[in-house]
Structure formats: structure tokens, C-alpha cells
Design a protein around this motif. Sequence first.
Motif, short mmCIF file in Angstrom:
data_model
loop_
_atom_site.label_atom_id
_atom_site.label_comp_id
_atom_site.label_asym_id
_atom_site.label_seq_id
_atom_site.Cartn_x
_atom_site.Cartn_y
_atom_site.Cartn_z
N LYS A 172 0.82 -1.22 0.00
CA LYS A 172 0.00 0.00 0.00
C LYS A 172 0.85 1.26 0.00
N MET A 173 2.11 1.10 0.42
CA MET A 173 2.95 2.30 0.59
C MET A 173 3.65 2.72 -0.69
N PHE A 174 3.85 1.80 -1.61
CA PHE A 174 4.64 2.11 -2.81
C PHE A 174 3.87 1.80 -4.07
N GLY A 175 4.29 2.46 -5.16
CA GLY A 175 3.64 2.23 -6.45
C GLY A 175 4.61 1.57 -7.42
N SER A 176 4.15 1.38 -8.66
CA SER A 176 4.94 0.62 -9.63
C SER A 176 6.24 1.32 -10.03
N LYS A 177 6.31 2.63 -9.80
CA LYS A 177 7.54 3.35 -10.19
C LYS A 177 8.63 3.23 -9.13
N ASP A 178 8.29 2.69 -7.99
CA ASP A 178 9.25 2.69 -6.88
C ASP A 178 10.17 1.47 -6.88
N THR A 179 11.45 1.79 -6.63
CA THR A 179 12.40 0.71 -6.35
C THR A 179 12.92 0.95 -4.93
N VAL A 180 12.92 -0.12 -4.17
CA VAL A 180 13.07 0.06 -2.73
C VAL A 180 14.05 -0.96 -2.15
N ARG A 181 14.86 -0.50 -1.19
CA ARG A 181 15.64 -1.49 -0.45
C ARG A 181 14.97 -1.70 0.91
N ILE A 182 15.12 -2.89 1.41
CA ILE A 182 14.36 -3.22 2.62
C ILE A 182 15.30 -3.48 3.78
N SER A 183 15.03 -2.85 4.91
CA SER A 183 15.79 -3.20 6.11
C SER A 183 14.80 -3.54 7.21
N ALA A 184 15.16 -4.52 8.02
CA ALA A 184 14.23 -4.95 9.07
C ALA A 184 14.97 -5.15 10.37
N LYS A 185 14.32 -4.77 11.48
CA LYS A 185 14.89 -5.10 12.79
C LYS A 185 13.75 -5.41 13.77
N ARG A 186 14.11 -6.18 14.78
CA ARG A 186 13.08 -6.53 15.76
C ARG A 186 13.47 -6.02 17.13
N SER A 187 12.64 -5.21 17.74
CA SER A 187 12.89 -4.89 19.15
C SER A 187 12.09 -5.87 20.01
N TYR A 188 11.10 -6.52 19.39
CA TYR A 188 10.31 -7.55 20.07
C TYR A 188 10.66 -8.89 19.43
N LYS A 189 11.16 -9.80 20.25
CA LYS A 189 11.68 -11.05 19.68
C LYS A 189 10.66 -12.18 19.74
N GLY A 190 9.43 -11.86 20.11
CA GLY A 190 8.43 -12.91 20.30
C GLY A 190 7.73 -13.39 19.03
N THR A 191 8.14 -12.90 17.88
CA THR A 191 7.45 -13.33 16.65
C THR A 191 8.04 -14.67 16.16
N ALA A 192 7.26 -15.35 15.32
CA ALA A 192 7.69 -16.65 14.80
C ALA A 192 8.77 -16.49 13.73
N PHE A 193 8.99 -15.26 13.29
CA PHE A 193 9.98 -15.02 12.23
C PHE A 193 11.03 -14.03 12.73
N ASN A 194 12.22 -14.11 12.14
CA ASN A 194 13.24 -13.11 12.50
C ASN A 194 13.36 -12.08 11.38
N SER A 195 14.23 -11.10 11.56
CA SER A 195 14.27 -10.01 10.58
C SER A 195 14.77 -10.50 9.21
N TYR A 196 15.67 -11.45 9.23
CA TYR A 196 16.16 -12.00 7.96
C TYR A 196 15.00 -12.62 7.17
N GLN A 197 14.13 -13.34 7.91
CA GLN A 197 13.00 -13.99 7.23
C GLN A 197 11.98 -12.99 6.65
N ILE A 198 11.90 -11.82 7.25
CA ILE A 198 11.00 -10.80 6.70
C ILE A 198 11.49 -10.40 5.31
N VAL A 199 12.80 -10.11 5.23
CA VAL A 199 13.36 -9.69 3.94
C VAL A 199 13.20 -10.82 2.92
N SER A 200 13.44 -12.07 3.34
CA SER A 200 13.29 -13.21 2.42
C SER A 200 11.87 -13.31 1.89
N GLU A 201 10.92 -13.03 2.77
CA GLU A 201 9.52 -13.11 2.37
C GLU A 201 9.22 -12.13 1.23
#
Length: 377
Positions: free
Chosen positions: A95-124
Motif C-alpha cells: 500500500k505504501m509504494f507504487g509501480s515506479k518505486d524501487t526500494v531497499r528493505i531493512s528490518a529489525k526486531r525490538s520484540y523477539k516474540g514473533t515466529a519469524f526473524n528479521s532475515y525472514q522478513i526480507v526473504s519473504e
Amino acid sequence: MVRYYAIVVHYGELWLKGRNRNAFIDRLKANIRESLKGCGATITDGRDRILLKFGSKRKLDEAAWRLRFIPGISWFAPAMISRNTLASIVASANKMFGSKDTVRISAKRSYKGTAFNSYQIVSEFIKRSKRLNFKIDRDAEKELSLSVTKSGTILTASKISGIGGLPVGSSGKAVVLLSGGIDSPVAAVYAMKRGMDAVYLHMHAFNNNEEAASSKMHDLVGMLSRYSVRPKVYYAPAYVFQSATMKIPRKYELVLFRRFLYRLAEEIAEKEHANAIVTGESLGQVASQTIANMAASQGGIKPIIIRPLIGFDKREIIDIAKSIGTYDISIRRYKDVCSIGVRNPSTGMGGKLVDRLYKDCRLDAVLKRTLEMTREL
Ligand code: ATP
Ligand code: MG
């Protein structure tokens, strides 16, 4: 999907303040709350940022405009908050970007209780790249940063610069001498940027205060109120001073006028519990602004006199006035007090001469009378 429209606010120099830090953050939060009235924002803070949540994108846009003027904010970024699932995070990013956008993704977790880690977010994101509205490239200029917190994942894209500085009210209060000119509104903004609360004093050449308050001064103060809400403005008529000083040589009038202005400001400062006077003077810009004349005119004045523009060239001041939106109002024709009659003002009056003229013209009584006629409008 998107849970909230939000803005992440980062404060700059506040970290310098050691043990006062919390007080500074509380002050900034209070100022933001006041400025964003009507935007329906909920305000929470984390370790190094303040988070604002909104019910709609429209409210967020309105708030983003206002935040640009609030001292103490170094930068902020519109954001979305999604649920902590990979599908939801990707859908929100879409929802945040349109077809003209090229984006790099960075992820970090301050809450570690999720089933995925930040690396897995980027992979997704990479896995689903065919179904994304936008392209991913690790060298792209645009960044989508993802921060996983307990209450959801915050997605932010563009950073918007704030004006920096310290929250208004954290450095005391000043009486700002506001003329109708270009310089003093700029000085006012610099004082507010360093955390001073501003009360304005304007001396006018109209027959009554109401006329002055409905002149361009009204618009000027309106523009300045973007930095600090609902400023107080005192209007004082100049005619008592002018008729009392009619007989002195014209060349002395300007410096005497400054002494009188400072005295008036001193009285207002006492009433307002303010501890400083701010002016738009800049060294050597005009004849009355020599060191000698400044010294002579400030003789005996107790509050510290702050001159934020002392080192600025007129050209620079004009550029800043344009950028803060006051320039066009300042250059509108105006009935200025000081422009009356002074062609060649003295550039080196001693303090003693000013004291004497002050006495000869009975300016103490004039001050009393002027104060009686001064109104906050
Ligand atoms: P400005 O553009 O701000 O009017 P200026 O270059 O015209 O400044 P002066 O007229 O010498 O300079 O005034 C210097 C400062 O004195 C102003 O910046 C302002 O702070 C204060 N001042 C001047 N006139 C008034 C006034 N009528 N009422 C209140 N303050 C004034
Ligand atoms: Mg002026």
C-alpha cells in the motif's frame, strides 16, 4: 493488513540532556499534542522515538504538515503499522509504494516474540517479489524500514526533516520585540527553536491597539504560531513616547526609542515571568545597531537581551524569512514607528547621554502611561 496510519517522530538533541531527558520528552509530547489538536492523534513513546497514530490518511497528512514546524523534532516519517504476520507486513508495504518505486528493505526486531526473524522478513519480500507493486533492489535509494514491536510492525518510508532544536518551553520564556519588519520574526523563530517560549511585544503607530492587532501583525503572528501555539501578543501605542521626545535632536531618537522599548519589554517580562528579551538586531546592519549604541540603549536593563541574528547578513535573513513564510507579510506596507523622521541617527551615543535624555523627557512617566495603555490582544 494496515492497523493504523502513523508517524514516527525522532528527537535530535534531546539525548544530550541526561537526567532532564524525560522532562524534555514530556514537553515535546505536550507541544505535539497541542499542535495536532483536531488531528485525532494518539501519542505514545518508545525508547528513542514518539509514535503518533491516526484514524485516517487525511489526518496523517495534516499532522505531517504541522510537525515540520515543531521545535525539538529532528525528523519524522509517515508510517503504517501492520499486524505481526509476514503476509500482513507485505500487504501493508504494497500500500505504501507504487509501480515506479524501487526500494531497499531493512528490518529489525525490538520484540523477539514473533515466529519469524528479521532475515525472514526480507526473504519473504524476495519470495513474493512478483506479486509486489514495487521493485526491490538492495542498492535502491528509497528505503522501506521495518521495525517489529510487540504491538505491531512499523513500516516507514520517506524521512522528513523537522526543524530540530529543543521543545518550546524547555529553555524559559522571552519577550520578543516584534516589529513589522523582516528581521524580528526570524529572530523569534530562532529563539523558539532553542526552546524559548515567546510572548510578543509590538509598539505601533496607530491610534489604538485594535487597529494594530488587525493589521499585518495579525498575519505575522499567525505565521509564527506554527512554531508554538497560541502566542500572547502585547500591543503598545508609541504616540505618548513620540510626543514626549519631539524636542530632542532627531539623531538621538532611535537609541532613546530602543531604551524605551527595552524598558517596556522589561516590565512585560516581569509580568509574564520571562527572563529574556529577544530582538532582531544584527550587528552593524543599521546605524542604531553598532556595539556602542546597543550598549547605550541596554543600560540598566535586567533581563538578558538575546540577539539571535547578530552574525547574519541581511541577504541570509531574507532567505530564512522566505523559508519560514514571514517574508511576504513583512514587506507589506506598514506604518512603522522607527522610520519616522530619522535620517542620520547618531552611531556612538554614550549610556549617560541616553540616561539624561530619558530623564529630561520624563520617560518614566511615559512608560507608566504607555503600560496602562498596553493590551494583550
Ligand atoms: P526588523 O526588520 O525586525 O524591523 P530592522 O532591521 O528594521 O529590524 P530596527 O528597526 O532597528 O531594525 O529594529 C531592531 C529590532 O528592534 C527589531 O528587530 C525588533 O526586535 C525591535 N523593534 C523595532 N521596532 C519595534 C517595534 N515597533 N515594536 C517592537 N519591537 C521593535
Ligand atoms: Mg524595523
